[in-house]
Design a protein around this motif. Structure first.
Motif, PDB file in Angstrom:
ATOM      1  N   PHE A   1       3.896   8.212   9.391  1.00 20.74           N
ATOM      2  CA  PHE A   1       4.941   7.551   8.594  1.00 20.74           C
ATOM      3  C   PHE A   1       4.888   6.035   8.782  1.00 20.74           C
ATOM      4  CE2 PHE A   1       6.510  11.870   8.709  1.00 20.74           C
ATOM      5  CZ  PHE A   1       6.957  12.045   7.407  1.00 20.74           C
ATOM      6  N   ASN A   2       4.555   5.608   9.979  1.00 22.60           N
ATOM      7  CA  ASN A   2       4.438   4.167  10.225  1.00 22.60           C
ATOM      8  C   ASN A   2       3.232   3.583   9.497  1.00 22.60           C
ATOM      9  OD1 ASN A   2       5.461   4.959  13.547  1.00 22.60           O
ATOM     10  ND2 ASN A   2       6.744   4.228  11.884  1.00 22.60           N
TER      11      ASN A   2
ATOM     12  N   GLU B   1       4.306   2.605   6.173  1.00 17.68           N
ATOM     13  CA  GLU B   1       5.232   1.469   6.278  1.00 17.68           C
ATOM     14  C   GLU B   1       4.462   0.152   6.438  1.00 17.68           C
ATOM     15  OE1 GLU B   1       7.507   3.126   9.401  1.00 17.68           O
ATOM     16  OE2 GLU B   1       8.785   4.264   8.032  1.00 17.68           O
ATOM     17  N   GLU B   2       3.335   0.231   7.141  1.00 18.85           N
ATOM     18  CA  GLU B   2       2.518  -0.980   7.296  1.00 18.85           C
ATOM     19  C   GLU B   2       2.042  -1.490   5.942  1.00 18.85           C
ATOM     20  OE1 GLU B   2      -0.590   0.391   9.874  1.00 18.85           O
ATOM     21  OE2 GLU B   2       0.828   0.727  11.522  1.00 18.85           O
TER      22      GLU B   2
ATOM     23  N   VAL C   1       7.991   3.152   2.065  1.00 19.37           N
ATOM     24  CA  VAL C   1       8.881   3.840   2.996  1.00 19.37           C
ATOM     25  C   VAL C   1       9.363   5.147   2.359  1.00 19.37           C
ATOM     26  CG1 VAL C   1      10.881   2.501   2.206  1.00 19.37           C
ATOM     27  CG2 VAL C   1      10.948   3.580   4.464  1.00 19.37           C
TER      28      VAL C   1
ATOM     29  N   PRO D   1      14.597   5.906   7.310  1.00 19.84           N
ATOM     30  CA  PRO D   1      13.455   6.575   6.689  1.00 19.84           C
ATOM     31  C   PRO D   1      13.318   8.032   7.112  1.00 19.84           C
ATOM     32  CG  PRO D   1      12.795   4.546   7.820  1.00 19.84           C
ATOM     33  CD  PRO D   1      14.187   4.863   8.246  1.00 19.84           C
TER      34      PRO D   1
ATOM     35  N   SER E   1      14.718  -0.946   6.927  1.00 19.26           N
ATOM     36  CA  SER E   1      13.897  -0.778   8.126  1.00 19.26           C
ATOM     37  C   SER E   1      12.619  -1.591   8.056  1.00 19.26           C
ATOM     38  CB  SER E   1      13.595   0.699   8.364  1.00 19.26           C
ATOM     39  OG  SER E   1      13.330   1.357   7.162  1.00 19.26           O
ATOM     40  N   ILE E   2      12.021  -1.717   6.871  1.00 15.41           N
ATOM     41  CA  ILE E   2      10.813  -2.540   6.807  1.00 15.41           C
ATOM     42  C   ILE E   2      11.126  -3.806   6.017  1.00 15.41           C
ATOM     43  CG2 ILE E   2       9.234  -0.583   7.058  1.00 15.41           C
ATOM     44  CD1 ILE E   2       8.645  -0.820   4.052  1.00 15.41           C
TER      45      ILE E   2
ATOM     46  N   GLU F   1      10.312  -3.797   0.821  1.00 12.63           N
ATOM     47  CA  GLU F   1      10.190  -2.412   0.393  1.00 12.63           C
ATOM     48  C   GLU F   1       9.496  -2.361  -0.959  1.00 12.63           C
ATOM     49  OE1 GLU F   1      13.707   0.054   1.741  1.00 12.63           O
ATOM     50  OE2 GLU F   1      13.800   0.378  -0.412  1.00 12.63           O
TER      51      GLU F   1
ATOM     52  N   TRP G   1      13.770   4.006  13.818  1.00 13.35           N
ATOM     53  CA  TRP G   1      14.403   2.841  13.203  1.00 13.35           C
ATOM     54  C   TRP G   1      15.899   2.769  13.478  1.00 13.35           C
ATOM     55  CZ3 TRP G   1      11.038  -0.600  11.419  1.00 13.35           C
ATOM     56  CH2 TRP G   1       9.760  -0.145  11.046  1.00 13.35           C
TER      57      TRP G   1
ATOM     58  N   ARG H   1       9.165   3.121  -2.852  1.00  9.99           N
ATOM     59  CA  ARG H   1      10.083   4.094  -2.251  1.00  9.99           C
ATOM     60  C   ARG H   1       9.521   5.498  -2.494  1.00  9.99           C
ATOM     61  NH1 ARG H   1      15.284   2.441  -1.106  1.00  9.99           N
ATOM     62  NH2 ARG H   1      16.226   4.362  -1.928  1.00  9.99           N
TER      63      ARG H   1
END
Lengths: 448, 380, 278
Positions: free
Chosen positions: A302-303, A306-307, A311, A238, A279-280, A283, A22, A286
């Motif tokens: 980790f992604n 995030e999808e 995060v 992240p 980054s996303i 949010e 990111w 967290r």
């Protein structure tokens, strides 16, 4: 062992295992890693294999290229090429619960010896042959045991030294401070003598002083950048990025490039925080990575969270050390090193006191989640049990218990290993992570 | 009152009995884990040293406080602590010997409260600075025990305690010597019971018991039978007879060990002349042959290996063994790293080796029967 | 003189009767119920050669259930017996890999004697049990898995070494539409790789003989060969090597005793139901 080959980048494995980066800074790290391995082959300088022990400055000062086998193991895991090394080490009788960094590192040397050349699948051309090895007792037992065993495969002098720390709750006592600083200093002096003997030259103390002071500045930038990012909403940096960006601090400390890197990181994070650049897009949750090494074999996970709008705003595994200012009266650079590391323990103890954790976390929970959950507005904590790492696994349940005693923030335990992909089951992780996010969602709804 | 081996067996079956009696009489009991804490200082302070151990029973309570991916021995000890089995222990000395023990310090302290709790740091290196550091640690411990016991430990009384503990070790060595002949005069199962008993009572009583046992064993007619194979067992914490008994039942005489609750604990004495704390530091850090202590060697690989393992080979020769079993508790990292080296070193010396990695539970131990028998068939 | 070897494995009971050559061999049914009835298998073998039990000079029991065989003269572990049996069939053998129902083992052999061994019996992965679980999940017969997997063009990778997780992985791959032969090939590779890695601790040397129930699965055998980089040998009846070895060891003991003029040490044997639960 035969002549070393020129480094050549090995092919990426087809399946993507690393995470999306990111930040600009995180994108720079891969190049720095490759440089470490390539320099060891191309610069013609003596090479040392070193366990991370906060003494990189000594190698910089002595003009030695340090190569860190634990980093190499992580790199192998990310490329999913670690298992042939692991298999080789296990074939010699090393346990499948022994540190997988060590199994990869030992398997690498064993296969090199077997084949007469560096295995072609070793990433970044592999690790160049060292003229010395240095390990220490800092962090865990594996760190002084592992290198002792290399003599099965290669004849390289090994030096181990102690770097002890008292129980956090006694660190502030002057007698304790004196006892530990005196010992750790003597141990570092032993290391310097070994290096001098091995290299056939004396330490340049003025040069070391300059490097150590540069390191002190670097540590501060590292710490400030990470803490600034952790508290920012939305999160610009992240955990998967911060799992990358510790590299220069651990493995390049004292170098100008490391200082520049953290200056760049700090500036980038500051800019993104000031401009509220997350980054996303949205949010929702967290998360805190509250313990355990990351799954180097599948950072892509980790992604996956995030999808789903979550995060990891911080990871407390590779916690930057907040070194207190070393008083100017201390002019000896070795003493400055020992002092600053010791003071970091004291500042940690002070933090514990503030949080009511005093004397509860003397040896576990350097990155106790309670230190961060409020400040970084964390909704949930995830920790990682590793089959082959006692150093970062023991104490996780205890920290969860302390967290539950004091807050209502839930914790999720995931289980695998930092490198050994055979201990990882992706479907299980995905189910657990999704279920955890659903729990957080339910809690939000109930709370609002 | 029971005598000799019977005394030891009864204590083995009810280890805490004597310590509890003494506590009723107003004595204070100090628990310690691992072979490293100096019992001499506990004795000198007028306190009763008591070795903390685990059990092969399934771990029930500790799962809520410790991860399953760590030393099952330490987990088992904590399990007993949580179950209040160590409530009779007034204080604990917790040494920094390995990651598993060090990191359990906070957890034990939090969930198994005792009125006294002392952390003893132990360097991993064998340098002059390490011995100096460790002697200082022992001095701090001494002060702390003095405070807890309300006594002053004079040099004279410390030396006296060292003398009595040296005698204890000498008696254990004498008893071990009776295992040299064929058949050995005492079985390894009995020896384990004796060892466990000896670490559950004050050293003065322990010495009396050992003298008693040596007398009994020296003249016994009903001792162990001569078996085809004589074995050495190398490993870490074995505090139960189950495994050793299984090996003996499979048809071997286990005649010597290199275990934490075996020769590793009593093979070397503390030097009497000179500064007692320095001498204690020298014995513990310099002479307890545990892989957690680094042995420095600047020589060849062979010299390094000799430096670390020749004493095991010497045991094997001295006790005339024809095979060795490495019994390694899973997750015991320092032993896990040394095991392949020890295996190869002994094989090189002509001693066949069976390397077992165990999770320290009764069910897993019973599963080793076929392996042990096959090993015995192989070396017979 | 006649000699018998009884190999009571976790799922099969095997009996061999021999003099100079093998005269009878019977593989008995599986399952906890039948395991106790090893005497029935013995009786069946005796019927085949038309001998009364008393005519058998020496009976050696081996395998998981060896301890409680009331009609045996001696118990010897399956490791020693397999080594003996395998080297009688293949004198050039240096490494034996036995994959049974509940365990897998590797044996290093020199001059027909065991010089080292490794064994896994703590975890179902890498044993026949693993294949049974998966066959069950997929509704396949065990025997057809091997051949089926040979059709694979694109083997999937089963990374998990845990049976439970691997079974889930298999089911989800099938659900995704991956051809069953590719999944099976992946599975066989997973077992082969696990077993091979374990046996590799002995430093594998040619010739390699594969025995045990799983040796009948051509898919696993091929995968093992891929790891070894050379062909492996499989006995015609891979289940019987333990029993053959047991009978041979009994014969050796008897002949040795005869030679030295010592009496043969025999058990108080009774041909009756085995008691496994003391």
């Amino acid at each position: 062992m035969s002549e070393q080959k020129n480094p050549e980048a090995t092919q990426e494995v087809p399946k993507r295992t690393s995470a999306k980066k990111w930040t600009e800074s995180a994108r720079k790290v891969r190049g720095l890693v490759r440089d470490m391995y390539v320099r060891a082959f191309t610069e013609g300088k003596p090479v040392a294999w070193v366990m991370f022990t906060l003494v990189n400055e000594l190698f910089v000062a002595m003009d030695v290229v340090p190569v860190y086998p634990e980093n190499f193991a992580g790199l192998c895991a990310t490329k999913r090429v670690g298992n042939p090394f692991i298999d080789r080490a296990e074939a010699d009788g090393f346990s499948n619960v022994s540190c997988s960094y060590a199994r990869i590192g030992l398997g690498y040397a064993a296969l090199w010896k077997d084949m007469g050349e560096i295995p072609s699948f070793a990433p970044d051309g592999g690790m160049a042959k060292p003229i010395m090895m240095v390990g220490s007792s800092l962090v865990c037992d594996t760190r002084y045991k592992w290198f002792q065993t290399y003599s099965r495969y290669m004849d390289v002098p090994y030096y181990a030294f102690d770097m002890l720390g008292p129980p956090a709750s006694t660190a502030y006592r002057p007698d304790v401070r004196e006892q530990y600083i005196k010992y750790n200093l003597a141990q570092l002096q032993g290391l310097v003598s070994f290096m001098e003997e091995r290299l056939g030259k004396k330490m340049d103390w003025d040069k070391l002083d300059e490097i150590v002071r540069r390191g002190e500045k670097t540590y501060v930038l590292w710490y400030d950048a990470y803490m600034l990012a952790g508290g920012a909403v939305p999160c610009p940096f992240p955990a998967e990025d911060s799992f990358n960006c510790f590299f220069p601090a651990f493995f390049m400390m004292g170098e100008v490039e490391a200082l520049d890197f953290y200056q760049g990181l700090y500036d980038e994070i500051k800019y993104k925080v000031d401009n509220k650049m997350g980054s996303i897009p949205e949010e929702k949750y967290r998360l805190l990575w509250g313990g355990g090494l990351p799954p180097w074999h599948t950072m892509q996970i980790f992604n996956y969270v995030e999808e789903q709008g979550a995060v990891f705003v911080f990871q407390s595994t590779y916690l930057p050390l907040r070194f207190a200012d070393v008083p100017d009266r201390i002019t000896d650079p070795l003493e400055r090193m020992v002092h600053s590391r010791y003071e970091a323990a004291i500042s940690r103890a002070e933090l514990d006191r503030k949080l009511g954790l005093f004397d509860l976390c003397n040896f576990v929970g350097l990155g106790n989640p309670l230190l961060f959950v409020d400040e970084f507005k964390v909704d949930g904590v995830v920790m990682h049990w590793l089959r082959s790492c006692r150093g970062t696994t023991i104490g996780q349940v205890y920290q969860k218990n302390l967290l539950e005693e004091r807050t209502s923030i839930p914790t999720l335990f995931l289980e695998s290993d930092m490198c050994d992909v055979r201990d990882y089951f992706e479907a299980d992780w995905k189910v657990k992570l999704s279920a955890f996010l659903e729990t957080l969602e339910a809690r939000k709804r109930a709370g609002s | 009152m029971a005598k000799g081996l019977d005394w030891a067996k009864r204590l083995y079956e009810n280890r805490s009995q004597r310590a509890k009696e003494l506590r009723e009489e107003g004595k204070k009991v100090i628990g310690y884990i691992c072979a490293f804490p100096p019992r001499e200082l506990i004795t000198a302070a007028g306190l009763v040293p008591y070795r903390i151990t685990g059990t092969l029973e399934p771990i029930a309570e500790a799962d809520a406080y410790l991860e399953t991916l760590m030393c099952p021995y330490v987990r088992s000890c904590l399990d007993l602590g949580i179950k209040k089995q160590y409530d009779f222990v007034d204080g604990m000395i917790w040494p920094h010997t390995c990651d598993n023990i060090q990191k359990t310090f906070d957890i034990w302290k939090h969930y198994v409260p005792h009125s006294y709790f002392h952390y003893l740091d132990v360097p991993h290196m064998p340098d002059p600075s390490s011995f100096e550091f460790f002697a200082k640690e022992l001095d701090v411990l001494k002060g702390s025990l003095e405070e807890f016991g309300g006594v002053k430990i004079t040099e004279e009384c410390l030396k006296e305690a060292i003398g009595v503990h040296n005698e204890n070790r000498a008696l254990l060595r004498q008893l071990t010597g009776l295992r040299k002949q064929a058949p050995p005069l005492i079985s390894a199962t009995e020896m384990t019971q004796v060892m466990m008993a000896a670490m559950s009572i004050p050293v003065y009583e322990s010495n009396e018991m050992l003298k008693n046992i040596i007398e009994e064993v020296s003249t016994r007619k009903d001792g162990p039978q001569n078996k085809a194979t004589r074995l050495l067992i190398y490993g870490c914490e074995i505090d139960d007879i189950a495994f050793i008994n299984l090996v003996e039942e499979c048809g071997a005489n286990v005649v010597i060990d290199d275990l934490c609750m075996g020769t590793r604990d009593y093979w070397k004495d503390v030097v009497m002349e000179g500064d007692p704390l320095k001498n204690l530091a020298h014995r513990i850090l310099g002479e307890i042959m545990c892989p957690r202590t680094f042995r420095r060697s600047r020589g060849t690989r062979q010299q390094d290996l000799d430096n670390r393992f020749s004493y095991i080979r010497d045991f094997a020769k001295e006790f005339n063994v024809n095979g060795a079993i490495l019994y390694i508790i899973r997750y015991c990292d320092t032993f896990e790293f040394d095991a392949p080296e020890v295996r190869d070193y002994l094989e090189e010396a002509g001693i066949r080796v069976l390397h077992l990695e165990d999770d320290y539970s009764l069910t897993s131990i019973q599963g080793y029967k076929t392996r042990i028998q096959a090993f015995l068939e192989m070396i017979e | 003189m006649y000699f018998a070897g009884v190999d009571i494995g976790s799922t099969m009971t095997k009996v061999v009767i021999m003099d100079e050559v093998v005269l009878a061999c019977v593989i008995g049914p599986t399952g906890a119920e039948h395991r106790r009835l090893a005497n029935k298998v013995m009786e069946e073998a005796l019927r085949q050669v038309n001998l009364p039990f008393d005519e058998i000079s020496y009976v050696v029991a081996t395998g998981y259930g060896r301890i409680s065989v009331p009609f045996a003269d001696k118990q010897i572990t399956e490791i020693t017996c397999h080594a003996k049996g395998v080297s009688s069939l293949f004198p050039t053998v240096h490494t034996a890999i036995d994959i049974g129902g509940q365990d897998a083992k590797g044996i290093k052999i020199a001059d027909g004697r065991v010089v080292g061994f490794v064994m896994n019996d703590k975890c179902a992965a890498g044993t026949g049990r693993f294949l049974e679980v998966i066959a069950d999940d997929l509704g396949l017969r065990l025997e057809e898995m091997g051949e089926l997997s040979l059709n694979s063009k694109n083997r999937v990778e089963i990374s998990s070494t845990c049976t439970v997780f691997a079974a889930q992985e298999v089911v989800s791959r099938i659900a995704e539409g991956t051809p069953i032969e590719d999944v099976l090939a992946g599975l066989h590779e997973a077992i082969a790789s696990r077993v091979f890695r374990m046996v590799e601790r002995l430093k594998i040397e040619r010739d390699v003989v594969v025995t045990g129930g799983v040796a009948k699965n051509i898919g696993v055998v091929k995968a093992l060969e891929e790891h070894a980089g050379f062909p492996v040998l499989v006995p015609e009846e891979p289940l019987l090597t333990g029993a053959v070895g047991a009978a041979l060891l009994g014969k050796e003991l008897t002949l040795k005793a005869l030679e030295s003029g010592r009496p043969i040490e025999r058990g108080a044997r009774r041909l009756e139901v085995a008691t496994f639960f003391e």
